[in-house]
Design a protein around this motif. Structure first.
Motif, PDB file in Angstrom:
ATOM      1  N   LEU A  14       0.782  -1.345  -0.147  1.00 48.10           N
ATOM      2  CA  LEU A  14       0.045   0.007  -0.054  1.00 48.10           C
ATOM      3  C   LEU A  14       0.811   1.107   0.098  1.00 48.10           C
ATOM      4  O   LEU A  14       0.259   2.288  -0.410  1.00 48.10           O
ATOM      5  CB  LEU A  14      -1.004   0.176   1.272  1.00 48.10           C
TER       6      LEU A  14
ATOM      7  N   GLN B 160       3.216   2.192  -1.725  1.00 44.07           N
ATOM      8  CA  GLN B 160       3.443   2.830  -3.256  1.00 44.07           C
ATOM      9  C   GLN B 160       2.409   3.682  -3.670  1.00 44.07           C
ATOM     10  O   GLN B 160       2.436   4.237  -4.510  1.00 44.07           O
ATOM     11  CB  GLN B 160       3.872   1.735  -4.218  1.00 44.07           C
ATOM     12  N   HIS B 161       1.169   3.423  -3.086  1.00 43.18           N
ATOM     13  CA  HIS B 161      -0.263   4.295  -3.275  1.00 43.18           C
ATOM     14  C   HIS B 161      -0.279   5.241  -2.283  1.00 43.18           C
ATOM     15  O   HIS B 161      -1.341   6.056  -2.456  1.00 43.18           O
ATOM     16  CB  HIS B 161      -1.312   3.505  -3.471  1.00 43.18           C
TER      17      HIS B 161
ATOM     18  N   LEU C 186      -1.203   4.959   0.896  1.00 46.02           N
ATOM     19  CA  LEU C 186      -2.210   4.598   1.560  1.00 46.02           C
ATOM     20  C   LEU C 186      -1.712   3.544   2.734  1.00 46.02           C
ATOM     21  O   LEU C 186      -0.744   3.073   2.649  1.00 46.02           O
ATOM     22  CB  LEU C 186      -2.991   3.872   0.638  1.00 46.02           C
TER      23      LEU C 186
ATOM     24  N   GLU D  82      -3.421   0.553   5.629  1.00 45.47           N
ATOM     25  CA  GLU D  82      -4.810  -0.220   6.098  1.00 45.47           C
ATOM     26  C   GLU D  82      -5.183   0.292   7.517  1.00 45.47           C
ATOM     27  O   GLU D  82      -4.068   0.993   8.178  1.00 45.47           O
ATOM     28  CB  GLU D  82      -4.368  -1.551   6.127  1.00 45.47           C
TER      29      GLU D  82
ATOM     30  N   TYR E 214     -12.677  -5.695   5.712  1.00 47.42           N
ATOM     31  CA  TYR E 214     -11.155  -5.215   5.790  1.00 47.42           C
ATOM     32  C   TYR E 214     -11.208  -3.841   5.301  1.00 47.42           C
ATOM     33  O   TYR E 214     -12.183  -3.124   4.363  1.00 47.42           O
ATOM     34  CB  TYR E 214     -10.457  -5.743   4.698  1.00 47.42           C
TER      35      TYR E 214
ATOM     36  N   LEU F  57      -9.329   0.221   4.770  1.00 47.90           N
ATOM     37  CA  LEU F  57      -8.242   1.021   4.126  1.00 47.90           C
ATOM     38  C   LEU F  57      -8.653   2.479   4.347  1.00 47.90           C
ATOM     39  O   LEU F  57      -9.865   2.796   4.350  1.00 47.90           O
ATOM     40  CB  LEU F  57      -8.296   0.783   2.738  1.00 47.90           C
TER      41      LEU F  57
ATOM     42  N   ILE G  88      -8.262   5.848   3.070  1.00 44.91           N
ATOM     43  CA  ILE G  88      -8.164   6.685   1.476  1.00 44.91           C
ATOM     44  C   ILE G  88      -8.161   7.983   1.812  1.00 44.91           C
ATOM     45  O   ILE G  88      -8.383   8.797   0.670  1.00 44.91           O
ATOM     46  CB  ILE G  88      -9.336   6.032   0.622  1.00 44.91           C
TER      47      ILE G  88
ATOM     48  N   HIS H 170     -10.003  11.119   3.038  1.00 40.96           N
ATOM     49  CA  HIS H 170     -11.042  11.506   3.659  1.00 40.96           C
ATOM     50  C   HIS H 170     -12.174  10.632   4.293  1.00 40.96           C
ATOM     51  O   HIS H 170     -13.196  11.249   4.650  1.00 40.96           O
ATOM     52  CB  HIS H 170     -11.792  12.564   2.485  1.00 40.96           C
TER      53      HIS H 170
ATOM     54  N   LEU I 292     -12.510   2.980   3.455  1.00 37.76           N
ATOM     55  CA  LEU I 292     -13.003   2.059   2.716  1.00 37.76           C
ATOM     56  C   LEU I 292     -13.026   0.728   3.072  1.00 37.76           C
ATOM     57  O   LEU I 292     -11.860   0.252   3.627  1.00 37.76           O
ATOM     58  CB  LEU I 292     -11.988   2.098   1.214  1.00 37.76           C
TER      59      LEU I 292
ATOM     60  N   SER J  40     -14.345  -3.351   2.623  1.00 41.88           N
ATOM     61  CA  SER J  40     -14.496  -4.460   1.695  1.00 41.88           C
ATOM     62  C   SER J  40     -14.563  -5.796   2.004  1.00 41.88           C
ATOM     63  O   SER J  40     -13.869  -6.020   3.029  1.00 41.88           O
ATOM     64  CB  SER J  40     -13.504  -4.114   0.273  1.00 41.88           C
TER      65      SER J  40
ATOM     66  N   LEU K  48     -18.165   2.884   2.304  1.00 45.80           N
ATOM     67  CA  LEU K  48     -17.253   3.803   3.093  1.00 45.80           C
ATOM     68  C   LEU K  48     -17.701   4.163   4.572  1.00 45.80           C
ATOM     69  O   LEU K  48     -19.052   3.964   4.946  1.00 45.80           O
ATOM     70  CB  LEU K  48     -17.420   5.169   2.407  1.00 45.80           C
TER      71      LEU K  48
END
Lengths: 378, 378
Positions: A43, A45-46, A48, A50, A60, A62, A64, A66, A69, A71, A182
């Motif tokens: 994560l 590299q983005h 972001l 967890e 799970y 994440l 992000i 604001h 997330l 899923s 979200l």
């Protein structure tokens, strides 16, 4: 068999005897969990990260920026085999009902972290193209799926309808759903860091077996002279066992959304599925959960307890026994939480409280206590 | 059989003869799509909206304000049965390879809309708890899954490992993956609104059959005296057919991420899966796709074309024939796009261009043209 105080007759039908061997699955599950955890490095590299505490929880999460997330992917399991049996025997389609079950498996897990479910994807893998050729059955599945999406306020984004001859058993279908949502505002995150002694436990009613304990129900039906046709009432009347099993799982997201709208903070949630009330011990922290009030037990579950000769320890440790979902809230919000749930058409009970103490769930009305040893999910 | 110019020998083994009947599945698929579309009304209560053009595309896209959220669920399909057969015959595990295939099915679809894949969830439904008791096989599956996550830069968030006796065939496993990603910045959205005459078509190499055309391959193996053991080379040497089929699907997300990083805009993408090169006609607009250069055909696909007696129309209309993914970019970016792909270790060809004209794909080197009638996905 559950350790605790259970002492069952020799012909009792426990979950283990029904062919579900959690021990065999778990070591590989743990290896998968460790490998999964190691991928968090990807994560960075983005830019972001967890929420580490969500690993091992029901969805799970994440970060992000604001929002969070959430899923998940969940499957219906073997409940489809009950629908298949009842359909063959009576011609009645309960595929709309099991569509709702499938979405419930995903949505009821996703909302435990505080997420608003937004998108559901369908995974319907038939044993052959023929499954979809029965258009009445397929249409019922589609209509039930759409109706459940509408109840949960989610967009049905799409999905897969492969024909998997040789992988999925001929004549049946493997149903699963993925769900994305979200957590917004981020303060809605309910992974239990605010769970504390003094919190109240509010239980929400189940509609019956939901989609857990189905292997036991199927095994039990083989023991019954009238099988799925057996009336579930103690007096020999009532709904047929097969149809009673197929009451669709309650969708709880309207409650969690209504609570958020009313400004009621939820500290933690438990979706009461496999392991029954032992799931009350789900959170990693060391606390005691004392239950003083238990819900009315749905007739199908009383029937199962009676016919499978399960004592309370085994029954409450395996089945939901009328409580499909647990909300952990501040004591001051307990009554209001139950009222909001009732306003959504779901019976609710202020059922107990969280106390400082060893990790155990004390179910006072039935004199049963589950300890940490009785639930090993991680 | 594909309409176009195909005239096959009587004993040719087409996709239809291999037992895949798209006609039978599609009407219900369409009903499901219409019902799914109606659920978009549910998003208003959350103040969100979908990108309508993503319905019918390879991933579903939601506008969440600062970014687009893309999600998908995809399955491996029947390729697991080839892995099962080879494992039984040789003891060689290709479960790590099919783990990569499963992730590729999800990730390669998700990236077509311009999304960066972020989270993968595993759905591994075994025919019984026993599936996971073979720890060597299960470990290979886990290791392959993790490695594919690492290549794609995604976090493996969790998943489901149910034992579904009676739903999933004994001895095998139903593998699927859900994937979530973000399109960020929003300008990366590649749903084809910028697709236009003059655009270049860049094809990315496949590694073999990937996970489509497997039913045909399995049927073909039954015709071969040596079955999966048959060498795929024209001269009777080369890799065994079964193992050649099990070359894992190429993961293309490193390419789309590298393109974004290099500032190369992608107007549209096609994941070349079922329907082979007919997928070049995927976008709804009326345009002509003219291909002047075709990739080298992987030996396993040449073998299948030869042994199944498929003409080029049937072969390119069913199998990927060496092109696993198509990128539609501005002509000025074509060479650079191919170079960036090669920098990711994936062979790439500036293969053709988009022209004004009727909806058709003209594959000049083989003299085959597919028209809109040859592809009905929606």
């Amino acid at each position: 068999m559950i350790a605790a105080q259970s002492s069952l007759p020799a012909d009792a039908l426990t979950y283990e005897k029904a062919g579900v061997n959690y021990d065999q699955v778990d070591p590989i599950k743990l290896l998968a969990q460790r490998s999964a955890k190691a991928t968090v490095a990807n994560l960075a590299q983005h830019g972001l990260s967890e929420i580490a505490a969500s690993r091992g929880e029901s969805a799970y999460v994440l970060d992000i920026g604001h929002a969070y997330l959430a899923s998940i992917v969940e499957c219906l399991g073997t409940k489809v085999l009950v629908a298949d049996a009842v359909y063959r025997a009576t011609g009645k389609s309960f595929y709309g009902a099991i569509a709702q079950d499938t979405i419930a498996m995903a949505v009821n897990d996703l909302i435990t972290v505080g997420a608003t479910p937004l998108v559901v994807q369908a995974y319907w893998a038939g044993g052959s193209s023929d499954w979809f050729a029965d258009t009445a059955r397929a249409t019922d599945l589609i209509n039930g799926w759409k109706a459940a999406c509408d109840v949960c306020g989610v967009s049905w984004g799409g999905g897969e309808t492969p024909a998997l001859a040789g992988v999925v058993a001929e004549g049946t279908i493997d149903l699963a759903a993925s769900c994305v949502g979200l957590v917004q505002p981020k303060s809605r995150l309910s992974l239990g860091d605010k769970l504390a002694p003094g919190n109240a436990i509010v239980l929400l009613a189940s509609s019956g077996i939901h989609a857990n304990g189905v292997s036991l129900a199927r095994k039990l039906s083989e023991r019954l002279p009238q099988g799925y046709n057996t009336p579930v009432g103690a007096d020999g009347t009532g709904q047929a066992f097969g149809e009673a099993i197929l009451a669709p799982t309650v969708l709880y997201s309207p409650v969690t959304e209504a609570l958020a709208e009313a400004g009621v903070a939820v500290n933690y949630c438990v979706n009461v599925t496999g392991h029954g009330w032992r799931k009350l011990l789900r959170h990693t922290s060391e606390m005691t959960y004392r239950i003083h009030t238990i819900p009315t037990v749905p007739p199908v579950l009383s029937f199962m307890q009676r016919e499978a000769k399960l004592d309370n320890t085994e029954a409450y440790g395996t089945l939901n026994m009328g409580a499909g979902f647990a909300l952990f809230v501040e004591a001051k919000d307990a009554e209001r939480t139950a009222e909001i749930a009732r306003g959504c058409g779901i019976a609710a009970w202020v059922a107990g409280s969280v106390e400082a103490g060893p990790k155990q769930a004390i179910i006072e009305p039935i004199g049963v206590t589950y300890s940490a040893d009785d639930l090993k999910l991680r």
